[in-house]
Design a protein around this motif. Structure first.
Motif, short mmCIF file in Angstrom:
data_model
loop_
_atom_site.label_atom_id
_atom_site.label_comp_id
_atom_site.label_asym_id
_atom_site.label_seq_id
_atom_site.Cartn_x
_atom_site.Cartn_y
_atom_site.Cartn_z
N PHE A 87 14.20 26.32 35.22
CA PHE A 87 13.41 27.32 34.50
C PHE A 87 11.95 27.27 34.93
O PHE A 87 11.28 28.29 34.99
CB PHE A 87 13.54 27.10 32.99
N GLY A 88 11.48 26.05 35.27
CA GLY A 88 10.12 25.93 35.78
C GLY A 88 9.96 26.66 37.11
O GLY A 88 8.90 27.25 37.37
N ILE A 157 22.51 31.63 25.37
CA ILE A 157 21.63 32.24 24.37
C ILE A 157 20.54 31.26 23.94
O ILE A 157 19.36 31.62 23.83
CB ILE A 157 22.43 32.72 23.15
N ILE A 158 20.93 30.00 23.71
CA ILE A 158 19.96 28.99 23.28
C ILE A 158 18.90 28.80 24.36
O ILE A 158 17.70 28.73 24.06
CB ILE A 158 20.67 27.64 23.00
N MET A 159 19.32 28.74 25.61
CA MET A 159 18.36 28.51 26.69
C MET A 159 17.44 29.71 26.88
O MET A 159 16.25 29.56 27.12
CB MET A 159 19.11 28.17 27.98
N SER A 165 10.84 32.01 23.76
CA SER A 165 10.01 31.80 22.56
C SER A 165 8.88 30.81 22.87
O SER A 165 7.75 30.99 22.41
CB SER A 165 10.86 31.29 21.39
N VAL A 166 9.16 29.79 23.67
CA VAL A 166 8.11 28.86 24.09
C VAL A 166 7.10 29.60 24.95
O VAL A 166 5.88 29.39 24.83
CB VAL A 166 8.72 27.66 24.85
N GLY A 234 10.42 25.10 27.85
CA GLY A 234 11.46 25.76 27.07
C GLY A 234 12.86 25.37 27.52
O GLY A 234 13.74 25.09 26.70
N GLY A 235 13.08 25.35 28.84
CA GLY A 235 14.38 24.93 29.35
C GLY A 235 14.69 23.49 29.00
O GLY A 235 15.83 23.15 28.65
#
Length: 318
Positions: A87-88, A157-159, A165-166, A234-235
C-alpha cells in the motif's frame, strides 16, 4: 514474549526516523519534492505549499529496518510486510505523480483502486495459504461466526477502508502521526495478549517510526508523510487487526480514522441527495479549523479522542 524486544523495536525505529529526518528532508527539498496544496482547501494551508512531502519514506524505512531486525520470518511477517509496503508503494506512485506533474491529485481514482485491490488480493492469497482462520468474533464476547470464503472479500473491504480512512486523516501537521502512534500502541498490547509475535513487533516498530517522524511533522511541519506514509500505515494497521483476529476491534481503536471517513461519506452523500453540506468542509478536521479552532487545538483534541477510543478498545482484550 520478551518485553525487551518490544521496547527495542520502538526505540530502534524511533532513533532511525530521527536520524533519517535530517538526511532526507534536505534531499527532498533539493529535489523540489514540495507539497501541492489544494486551492479548495482551507486558505490557511496555502502557506504550506512547497513543504517537502513523501516523508513517508522515513517512516517505512525506519519501520522495516526495526521489523527485520527483531521479528521472525514467519508467514505473518510476510503478510505484514506485503500489506504495509504494498500500500505504501501505491502511495509512493501517487506522491511521485503529484510532484513530477505539479498537481494536487496524483493517481486517478481507478488507478489507486487497482493498486489497493491488487495488494489486498495478494494478502488474501497469503492468508489462505497459511490457513488463517476465517472466523469473525465480536469483541468482549465469546460469539463468533465462520464466514468461510466470504471472509476474503471482507479482508479486501477492511484493507480498503483502513487505508483510505487513514489517508483522509492525514490533513494537519502531526494529526496522523499522533493518532496512528496511539492506535498502533494499542494494537501492540492486543498482539501481546493474543500471542501474535510478529504483529506485536510490527506495531511496536510502527509506534517508534511515526513518533520519530512526528519530531519533524509536528506543527509547523518541516515535512509531510504523503500518501506513501498514510497508505502504508493504513495497510499495516489493517493487517495487524486481521492477523490478531480483532477485525471488529479496529473500528473502536481506529475510531478517529472511522470518523474521518464517515464525515467524507456523509458530506458527499448529503450534497448529492440534498444539495446541502453537513460540515463546513470534510474530512471533519477541516470543519473544526473553519469554525475557528487553531490547527494545534484540532490535532491535540483528536489525539485525546484517539487515546480514549484506544483505551476503550483495550478493555475488550485485557
Amino acid at each position: 514474549m520478551d518485553m525487551m524486544v518490544i521496547l527495542f523495536s520502538i526505540g530502534a525505529s524511533f532513533l532511525l526516523a530521527v536520524l533519517l529526518g535530517p538526511l532526507f528532508i534536505p534531499l527532498l527539498r533539493r529535489l523540489k519534492f514540495g507539497q501541492q496544496i489544494r486551492t479548495e482547501g482551507p486558505q490557511s494551508h496555502l502557506k504550506k505549499s512547497g513543504t517537502p512531502t513523501m516523508g513517508g519514506i522515513i517512516i517505512m524505512f525506519a519501520l522495516m529496518i526495526a521489523f527485520l531486525k527483531f521479528s521472525d520470518k514467519t508467514p505473518e511477517f510476510w503478510v505484514l510486510l506485503t500489506a504495509s509496503l504494498g500500500f505504501g508503494l501505491v502511495g509512493f506512485l501517487d506522491d511521485y505523480i503529484k510532484i513530477v506533474f505539479k498537481r494536487s491529485l496524483g493517481l486517478t481514482a481507478r488507478q489507486k483502486l487497482f493498486g489497493q485491490l491488487l495488494f489486498s488480493i495478494i494478502v488474501c492469497a497469503m492468508l489462505y495459504n497459511m490457513n488463517h482462520s476465517t472466523e469473525i468474533t465480536v469483541p468482549g464476547t465469546g460469539w463468533g461466526v465462520d464466514l468461510g470464503w466470504f471472509y476474503y472479500p471482507l479482508v479486501v473491504i477492511i484493507m480498503f477502508a483502513a487505508s483510505n480512512s487513514v489517508n483522509f486523516t492525514d490533513g494537519l501537521d502531526g494529526l496522523l502521526a499522533g493518532t496512528s502512534a496511539i492506535a498502533f500502541g494499542a494494537f501492540t498490547v492486543v498482539a501481546l495478549q493474543t500471542s501474535a509475535h510478529e504483529s506485536a513487533v510490527f506495531s511496536a516498530a510502527m509506534v517508534g517510526a511515526v513518533l520519530g517522524f512526528l519530531v519533524f511533522n509536528a506543527h509547523p511541519a518541516k515535512v509531510f508523510m504523503g500518501d506513501m506514509g498514510s497508505l502504508g500505515i493504513g495497510g499495516g494497521i489493517a493487517a495487524v487487526a486481521i492477523l490478531t483476529k480483532t477485525e471488529l476491534l479496529l473500528i473502536i481503536i481506529g475510531g478517529v480514522f472511522v470518523l474521518e471517513m464517515l464525515s467524507v461519506i456523509l458530506q458527499v452523500g448529503s450534497f448529492k441527495l440534498r444539495g446541502k453540506r453537513i460540515f463546513k468542509m470534510s474530512p471533519i478536521h477541516h470543519h473544526f479549523e473553519l469554525i475557528g479552532w487553531s490547527e494545534w487545538k484540532v490535532v491535540t483534541v483528536f489525539w485525546l479522542v484517539g487515546l480514549v477510543l484506544a483505551a476503550i478498545g483495550l478493555l475488550f482484550v485485557i
